[in-house]
Enzyme design. Structure first.
Site: not given
Ligand code: RIB
Ligand code: CA
Length: 311
Positions: A241
């Site tokens: 992500h």
């Molecule tokens: O949903 C994904 C996000 O939530 C990413 O930033 C992961 O690191 C968590 O913080």
């Protein structure tokens, strides 16, 4: 001309890879790393941020502790994804570099007051508590921010924490509402994009093949990190992500999206933290965010691997 950024983060393995990508990219000047409670409590996110910077040989990076809980709601963490340390996957030495004494929110305010208008980009990778607190405490800094490029939210992909909400927005919906209504130019990197940037065996082995401490750590983190998403989604790998935020800064051409209206659910418990994205423009609501939906995964992973090779 380097681009000045502040990374606001809750490390987390994917945050760690995002921070390393930024530190391996000379186009970016990291003015500081502000930590927030999210994936794991604040004491661990600040510890992990220092571990990551020491791993990159960057003990010079200023790291700040920020808010230890959301504005209104109790803290929700994600050890089930990231492990109890938040950086499970490889054992790294405890950090020796210091945390800055200044609170992260004061650093955000001071920096935005000092720097020329429109020259600092904020890159939130976790719950938006620090950013929202800074905006509330010093409203005049809102106009100084060049852009906010954040990982959070979801539209067609649905939520990963509730059926409606993605983790970063779900943890602090009130903070998200402040940021999304602030008027700051927003680029939103939601699950719709990040779920197309999946790890695969060859991509992880390319990290390992760097034959560096950074490559070994990133390979081990992604090995650990992907086990949860593979079991949940039955996918081949896990979505990286947060590095997508930094990759957008470096190569926006790797992504596609639309400038649309995005608002945050803050009242209904059923849909709390949902990013209500008007992708089909069915409302008269003013667009306020470039909402990304596509990513060139091959291009993303080759950019990431090449930049990590420089550390
Ligand atoms: O949903 C994904 C996000 O939530 C990413 O930033 C992961 O690191 C968590 O913080
Ligand atoms: Ca994160």
């Amino acid at each position: 001309m380097t681009r000045k950024i502040i990374i606001d983060t809750d490390p987390g393995q994917d945050d760690a890879v995002a921070i390393l990508l930024a530190l391996g990219s000379p186009e970016l000047e990291v003015l500081g790393i502000t930590c927030v409670a999210g994936n794991v409590p604040l004491a661990l996110t600040t510890k992990n941020a220092r571990i990551i910077c020491e791993l990159a040989g960057r003990r010079d990076v200023k790291i700040f502790a920020g808010c230890d809980r959301p504005l209104l709601r109790p803290l929700v963490t994600a050890e089930y994804v990231h492990g109890k340390t938040g950086l499970d996957g490889i054992a790294l030495p405890d950090p020796t570099m210091p945390l800055q004494d200044q609170h992260a929110v004061d650093f955000l305010i001071e920096t935005l007051r000092r720097e020329a208008p429109g020259t600092v980009t904020l890159c939130p990778l976790g719950p938006l508590t620090n950013i929202a607190t800074a905006f509330r405490r010093a409203p005049e800094i809102v106009l100084k921010v060049e852009q906010i490029v954040l990982m959070g939210g979801a539209c067609f992909e649905a939520g990963n924490t509730t059926p409606a909400a993605e983790f970063n927005i779900y943890v602090d919906p009130q903070a998200a509402e402040i940021v999304f209504k602030s008027g700051v130019p927003l680029v939103v990197v939601p699950l719709d994009a990040t779920h197309k940037a999946l790890t695969t065996r060859p991509r992880i082995e390319a990290f390992r093949a760097l034959n560096t401490p950074v490559g070994a750590a990133v390979a081990s983190w992604t090995d650990f990190f992907e086990r949860f998403d593979r079991a949940k989604y039955g996918s081949e790998g896990a979505p990286l992500h947060d590095p997508c935020v930094i990759a957008w800064l470096l190569r926006p051409d790797l992504f596609e999206g639309r400038f649309i209206n995005v608002e945050i659910e803050t009242r209904s418990e059923l849909t709390m933290g949902m990013t209500v994205a008007d992708w089909w423009r069915v409302t008269p609501r003013e667009p306020n965010a470039l909402f990304l939906r596509e990513v060139d995964a091959e291009g993303f992973y080759s950019l990431l691997t090449e930049r990590l090779s420089r550390l």
